[in-house]
Scaffold this motif. Structure first.
Motif, short mmCIF file in Angstrom:
data_model
loop_
_atom_site.label_atom_id
_atom_site.label_comp_id
_atom_site.label_asym_id
_atom_site.label_seq_id
_atom_site.Cartn_x
_atom_site.Cartn_y
_atom_site.Cartn_z
N UNK A 202 0.85 -1.38 -0.15
CA UNK A 202 -0.11 0.00 0.00
C UNK A 202 0.91 1.29 0.04
N UNK A 203 0.39 2.26 -0.78
CA UNK A 203 1.35 3.36 -1.06
C UNK A 203 1.57 4.26 0.35
N UNK A 204 0.63 3.89 1.43
CA UNK A 204 0.78 4.58 2.84
C UNK A 204 2.08 4.07 3.54
N UNK A 205 2.32 2.54 3.32
CA UNK A 205 3.43 1.97 4.08
C UNK A 205 4.81 2.57 3.52
N UNK A 206 5.59 3.05 4.66
CA UNK A 206 6.54 3.87 4.40
C UNK A 206 7.91 3.18 5.08
N UNK A 207 8.87 2.90 4.33
CA UNK A 207 10.29 2.43 4.89
C UNK A 207 11.07 3.85 5.10
N UNK A 227 7.00 2.39 8.91
CA UNK A 227 5.96 3.13 9.46
C UNK A 227 4.77 2.83 8.74
N UNK A 228 3.66 2.37 9.51
CA UNK A 228 2.32 2.07 8.92
C UNK A 228 1.23 2.88 9.58
N UNK A 229 0.96 4.10 9.19
CA UNK A 229 0.19 5.09 10.09
C UNK A 229 -1.07 4.67 10.16
N UNK A 230 -1.78 3.70 9.82
CA UNK A 230 -3.17 3.00 9.98
C UNK A 230 -3.13 2.14 11.05
N UNK A 231 -1.80 1.68 11.53
CA UNK A 231 -1.78 0.78 12.32
C UNK A 231 -0.99 0.93 13.75
N UNK A 232 -1.31 0.09 14.96
CA UNK A 232 -0.81 0.37 16.01
C UNK A 232 0.75 0.44 15.88
N UNK A 302 -6.86 7.50 8.37
CA UNK A 302 -6.52 7.16 6.91
C UNK A 302 -7.40 6.08 6.27
N UNK A 303 -8.59 6.02 6.87
CA UNK A 303 -9.61 5.04 6.33
C UNK A 303 -10.00 5.37 4.88
N UNK A 304 -9.95 6.32 4.31
CA UNK A 304 -10.17 6.65 3.00
C UNK A 304 -9.29 6.02 2.11
N UNK A 305 -8.06 5.85 2.56
CA UNK A 305 -6.82 5.22 1.85
C UNK A 305 -6.81 3.60 1.72
N UNK A 306 -7.02 3.33 3.17
CA UNK A 306 -6.91 1.94 3.74
C UNK A 306 -8.02 0.94 3.67
N UNK A 307 -9.26 1.59 3.90
CA UNK A 307 -10.45 0.56 4.30
C UNK A 307 -10.75 -0.35 3.37
N UNK A 308 -10.27 -0.10 2.01
CA UNK A 308 -10.61 -1.06 1.17
C UNK A 308 -9.95 -2.34 1.19
N UNK A 309 -8.65 -2.25 1.88
CA UNK A 309 -7.87 -3.43 2.21
C UNK A 309 -8.66 -4.42 2.92
N UNK A 310 -9.66 -4.04 3.66
CA UNK A 310 -10.28 -4.85 4.70
C UNK A 310 -11.64 -5.00 4.37
N UNK A 311 -12.26 -4.76 3.21
CA UNK A 311 -13.36 -4.97 2.84
C UNK A 311 -13.95 -6.50 3.31
N UNK A 312 -15.10 -6.70 3.78
CA UNK A 312 -15.35 -8.05 4.32
C UNK A 312 -14.65 -8.81 5.42
N UNK A 313 -13.73 -8.11 5.93
CA UNK A 313 -12.96 -8.59 7.07
C UNK A 313 -13.70 -8.27 8.17
N UNK A 314 -13.93 -9.33 9.15
CA UNK A 314 -14.53 -8.76 10.66
C UNK A 314 -13.03 -8.26 11.40
N UNK A 315 -13.47 -6.74 11.40
CA UNK A 315 -12.32 -6.21 12.35
C UNK A 315 -12.30 -6.39 13.74
N UNK A 316 -13.42 -6.85 14.25
CA UNK A 316 -13.53 -7.14 15.65
C UNK A 316 -12.72 -8.65 15.98
N UNK A 317 -13.00 -9.43 15.21
CA UNK A 317 -12.21 -10.75 15.63
C UNK A 317 -10.90 -10.87 14.98
N UNK A 318 -10.54 -9.95 13.91
CA UNK A 318 -9.34 -9.72 13.40
C UNK A 318 -8.55 -8.38 13.72
N UNK A 319 -8.52 -8.13 15.41
CA UNK A 319 -8.16 -6.90 15.69
C UNK A 319 -6.58 -6.77 15.63
#
Lengths: 319, 225
Positions: A202-207, A227-232, A302-319
């Motif tokens: 993903x273009x946001x993922x930075x080395x 650095x992955x700004x949309x992740x902890x 950063x949802x606008x950029x990355x939400x697509x990556x997780x379409x259909x994924x249950x984010x509660x169980x895949x925390x």
């Protein structure tokens, strides 16, 4: 042992002299970042910056944050880097023992190009840019940081991962002499982190190789970190010595130690609490004594950029 | 000529102890003053996250003072110096003050006075529930620590103040439960607590065993409770 050569880079990808000059000017601008107009009420701390080499970079205007930047001092004295101790101030105090030159990076697994490369040979091929990213720690604090680096995807593509490369694993240096925290059994060293390949590309993922226009200080994961700004924050591996492309999801350090508390995805999510604390809000480090608390945004904003990556994924169980 | 004990405690030991107990809060205030450039005092800074640091200093001070309070009785028994008891109330009240400061630092700077978030935390987060319970108990003990309340409560005063054993366990538990991984420091606190409570249990057992043997030949009296 013969060193495999890096993939060929067309001359058009190599920085032209005039761009180089432009970068020097931009760099001068970056060092003048302390300008009050840009950062009201915040000291940047470049005057006290250690003798880390300034970098040549352009500023990427697409990745900016409206909030004021955290100071150099805050970014470099408040770190979670258990390889140097568990207190936030330990990495700044104990990381002098890390030697970042020479540094090699091993590429392994499901890719056409694998082997061990000198870091400078790799870095030569990547023009650097500055991106201002929000950083959200799983401990519910956050910062705004001007990183210098290049897209992780640009690096990974050079090694031509095969179609069976579904995941990427990042391994931190293992050397208890350089990293005294590794003498404790806190985690199963070396530290390992990983991403799905589409997340890594993903273009946001930075080395990341620098901060505030200079080389990274050791406590921030020198010489090379992601650095992955949309992740902890713990998803962003530091002082990386190995990148491995894998077909199966790698077992990463925090979920291995505490499967109930830290997950593989670790996407910033205000609706999924940590078992012991709320993730609905966060404290911005450096804000005034009573004004630190702010709501946490889904995917750290950063949802606008990355939400697509997780379409259909249950984010509660895949925390 | 030696000074009278009352004078020594009233004019030297107690004021000295009072000043020592103020050191942590003075450090935090000076640190904040320095950070805001109001003061320029030569104290170690509170670092990049003064709020977290403040919580830590106040919380540690409360636990440390509670443990020191619990050292008074064993020290008196070991040294035979009953005067040490004169210092215990001040130690306990300071422990309560620091626990309260710890809570206020959590309410204001840490949570930004968000009543909903605070209530949710106390209700939902076990370690905060534990800490809050310990604070309420400690407040009850501090309020009833005066001579007037000692008189009013009579025998029950001592029973009530045995709550301090529950409070220290809850306090250490509260600390243990929130660390991410490195439990070395909470473990140290737990060990000292276990030692201090173990000492009391052991003495109590020994005392009971002694009185049981000495009462062996005597006619049994109904046990008084």
């Amino acid at each position: 042992m013969p060193r495999p050569s890096l993939p060929y880079i067309p001359p058009s990808e190599i920085t032209a002299e005039r761009h180089f000059q432009v970068r020097r000017e931009l760099l001068a601008g970056a060092l003048g970042l302390a300008g009050a107009a840009l950062l009201p009420g915040r000291a940047v701390g470049t005057a006290a910056a250690p003798a880390l080499a300034p970098l040549h970079f352009t500023r990427n205007a697409r990745y900016r944050v409206a909030d004021p930047l955290n100071s150099y001092e805050e970014i470099t004295t408040y770190n979670n880097f258990y390889e140097f101790g568990v207190d936030k101030t330990d990495p700044a105090a104990n990381s002098d023992s890390l030697r970042t030159r020479p540094w090699t990076l091993s590429i392994a697994g499901e890719a056409e190009v694998t082997g061990t490369f000198h870091l400078e040979d790799i870095l030569r091929q990547h023009p650097l840019e500055e991106r201002i990213y929000r950083h959200r720690c799983v401990e519910a604090w956050s910062m705004v940081i001007p990183w210098v680096g290049f897209p992780l995807a640009d690096l990974l593509k050079r090694f031509r991962p095969t179609s069976s490369a579904k995941f990427v694993e990042f391994t931190t240096l293992l050397d208890p002499r350089q990293m005294p925290g590794q003498r404790s059994g806190l985690l199963d060293w070396p530290y390992r982190e990983g991403l799905r390949i589409d997340e890594a590309m993903h273009p946001l993922a930075l080395m990341v190789v620098g901060v505030y226009g200079r080389e990274l200080p050791n406590q921030n994961g020198a010489p090379l970190r992601v650095h992955l700004p949309w992740k902890y924050g713990f998803k962003s591996g530091k002082s990386i010595v190995r990148i491995r492309f894998t077909a199966r999801r790698p077992l990463t350090s925090w979920p291995a130690a505490f499967p109930g508390e830290y997950g593989f995805y670790a996407n910033v999510n205000p609706r999924v609490d940590h078992p012991r604390w709320s993730q609905a809000t966060e404290r911005r480090i450096g804000a005034s004594l009573f004004g630190q608390r702010r709501p946490t945004e889904m995917f750290n904003g950063y949802g606008e950029q990355v939400a697509e990556l997780y379409r259909g994924l249950d984010l509660r169980s895949n925390f | 000529m030696t000074m009278r004990t009352d004078v020594r405690y009233g004019f030297i030991y107690k004021p000295l102890l009072f000043l020592i107990c103020l050191v942590p809060v003075a450090w935090v205030l000076a640190g904040i003053g320095n950070a805001l450039a109001i003061t320029h005092l030569p104290v170690p800074g509170l670092g990049a996250d003064p709020v977290r640091r403040m919580l830590g200093i106040f919380g540690h001070s409360a636990l440390n003072l509670l443990l020191i309070t619990l050292c008074v009785s064993p020290l008196r028994q070991l040294t035979g110096n009953a005067q040490l008891l004169r210092l215990r109330r001040m130690l306990g009240v300071f422990a309560c003050c620091y626990a309260l400061l710890h809570f206020l630092a959590y309410v204001g700077p840490f949570q930004g006075f968000d009543a909903h978030a605070i209530a949710a935390d106390i209700y939902k987060r076990p370690y905060i529930t534990l800490g809050f319970t310990a604070l309420l108990m400690l407040l009850a003990l501090a309020i009833t620590s005066t001579n007037g309340w000692m008189r009013r409560l009579g025998r029950r005063w001592q029973q009530l103040h045995r709550l301090v054993y529950v409070i220290i366990v809850l306090g250490v538990w509260h600390y243990w439960w929130q660390v991410k991984k490195d439990i070395r420091e909470p473990l140290l606190y737990a060990s000292v607590t276990a030692l201090l409570l173990g000492w009391r249990w052991w003495r109590r057992r020994a005392r009971r065993a002694r009185s049981a043997t000495s009462n062996y030949a005597l006619p049994t009296a109904p046990e008084r409770t």
